[in-house]
Motif scaffolding. Structure first.
Motif, PDB file in Angstrom:
ATOM      1  N   MET A   1      17.972 -61.287  72.532  1.00  0.00           N
ATOM      2  CA  MET A   1      18.056 -61.485  73.965  1.00  0.00           C
ATOM      3  C   MET A   1      19.278 -62.366  74.229  1.00  0.00           C
ATOM      4  SD  MET A   1      15.221 -63.245  76.489  1.00  0.00           S
ATOM      5  CE  MET A   1      14.268 -61.802  76.856  1.00  0.00           C
ATOM      6  N   THR A   2      20.072 -61.953  75.174  1.00  0.00           N
ATOM      7  CA  THR A   2      21.255 -62.746  75.503  1.00  0.00           C
ATOM      8  C   THR A   2      20.853 -63.973  76.312  1.00  0.00           C
ATOM      9  OG1 THR A   2      21.676 -61.613  77.582  1.00  0.00           O
ATOM     10  CG2 THR A   2      22.660 -60.639  75.600  1.00  0.00           C
ATOM     11  N   SER A   3      21.717 -64.952  76.351  1.00  0.00           N
ATOM     12  CA  SER A   3      21.399 -66.159  77.112  1.00  0.00           C
ATOM     13  C   SER A   3      21.300 -65.859  78.606  1.00  0.00           C
ATOM     14  CB  SER A   3      22.419 -67.261  76.841  1.00  0.00           C
ATOM     15  OG  SER A   3      23.698 -66.879  77.299  1.00  0.00           O
ATOM     16  N   GLU A   4      22.072 -64.871  79.089  1.00  0.00           N
ATOM     17  CA  GLU A   4      21.974 -64.492  80.496  1.00  0.00           C
ATOM     18  C   GLU A   4      20.616 -63.862  80.793  1.00  0.00           C
ATOM     19  OE1 GLU A   4      24.637 -63.420  78.574  1.00  0.00           O
ATOM     20  OE2 GLU A   4      26.119 -64.851  79.337  1.00  0.00           O
ATOM     21  N   ALA A   5      20.152 -63.000  79.883  1.00  0.00           N
ATOM     22  CA  ALA A   5      18.851 -62.355  80.063  1.00  0.00           C
ATOM     23  C   ALA A   5      17.735 -63.390  79.982  1.00  0.00           C
ATOM     24  CB  ALA A   5      18.649 -61.267  79.011  1.00  0.00           C
ATOM     25  N   TYR A   6      17.864 -64.346  79.048  1.00  0.00           N
ATOM     26  CA  TYR A   6      16.872 -65.408  78.926  1.00  0.00           C
ATOM     27  C   TYR A   6      16.817 -66.238  80.200  1.00  0.00           C
ATOM     28  CZ  TYR A   6      14.518 -69.638  77.445  1.00  0.00           C
ATOM     29  OH  TYR A   6      13.664 -70.695  77.369  1.00  0.00           O
ATOM     30  N   ASP A   7      17.986 -66.606  80.721  1.00  0.00           N
ATOM     31  CA  ASP A   7      18.037 -67.401  81.950  1.00  0.00           C
ATOM     32  C   ASP A   7      17.403 -66.655  83.124  1.00  0.00           C
ATOM     33  OD1 ASP A   7      19.259 -69.491  80.626  1.00  0.00           O
ATOM     34  OD2 ASP A   7      21.296 -68.904  81.240  1.00  0.00           O
TER      35      ASP A   7
END
Length: 73
Positions: free
Chosen positions: A1-7
């Protein structure tokens, strides 16, 4: 999971609330879920009887209703 998706997921889960619609909930029997409110004396009675009889409060209510119905016949 990318940090953007996590955020984005974190934002969704922490800043929104789920909506619960009790009348749309259905147990496996297909009957609608119903809630009742009782006063504290009734609540204490139901839980005491349930614990003593190793039953659920729902089973105690069921017994009380059936007894009442049997007496009126």
């Amino acid at each position: 999971m990318t940090s953007e998706a996590y955020d984005a997921l974190d934002e969704l889960l922490t800043k929104t609330t789920s909506k619960v619609v009790p009348n749309r909930l259905r147990p496996s029997s297909g009957r609608a879920v119903r809630m009742i409110a009782v006063d504290s004396l009734s609540e204490d009675y139901l839980f005491t009887k349930a614990i003593a009889g190793h039953k659920t409060p729902t089973e105690i209510i069921d017994e009380l209703v059936r007894k009442e119905l049997a007496e009126t016949r």
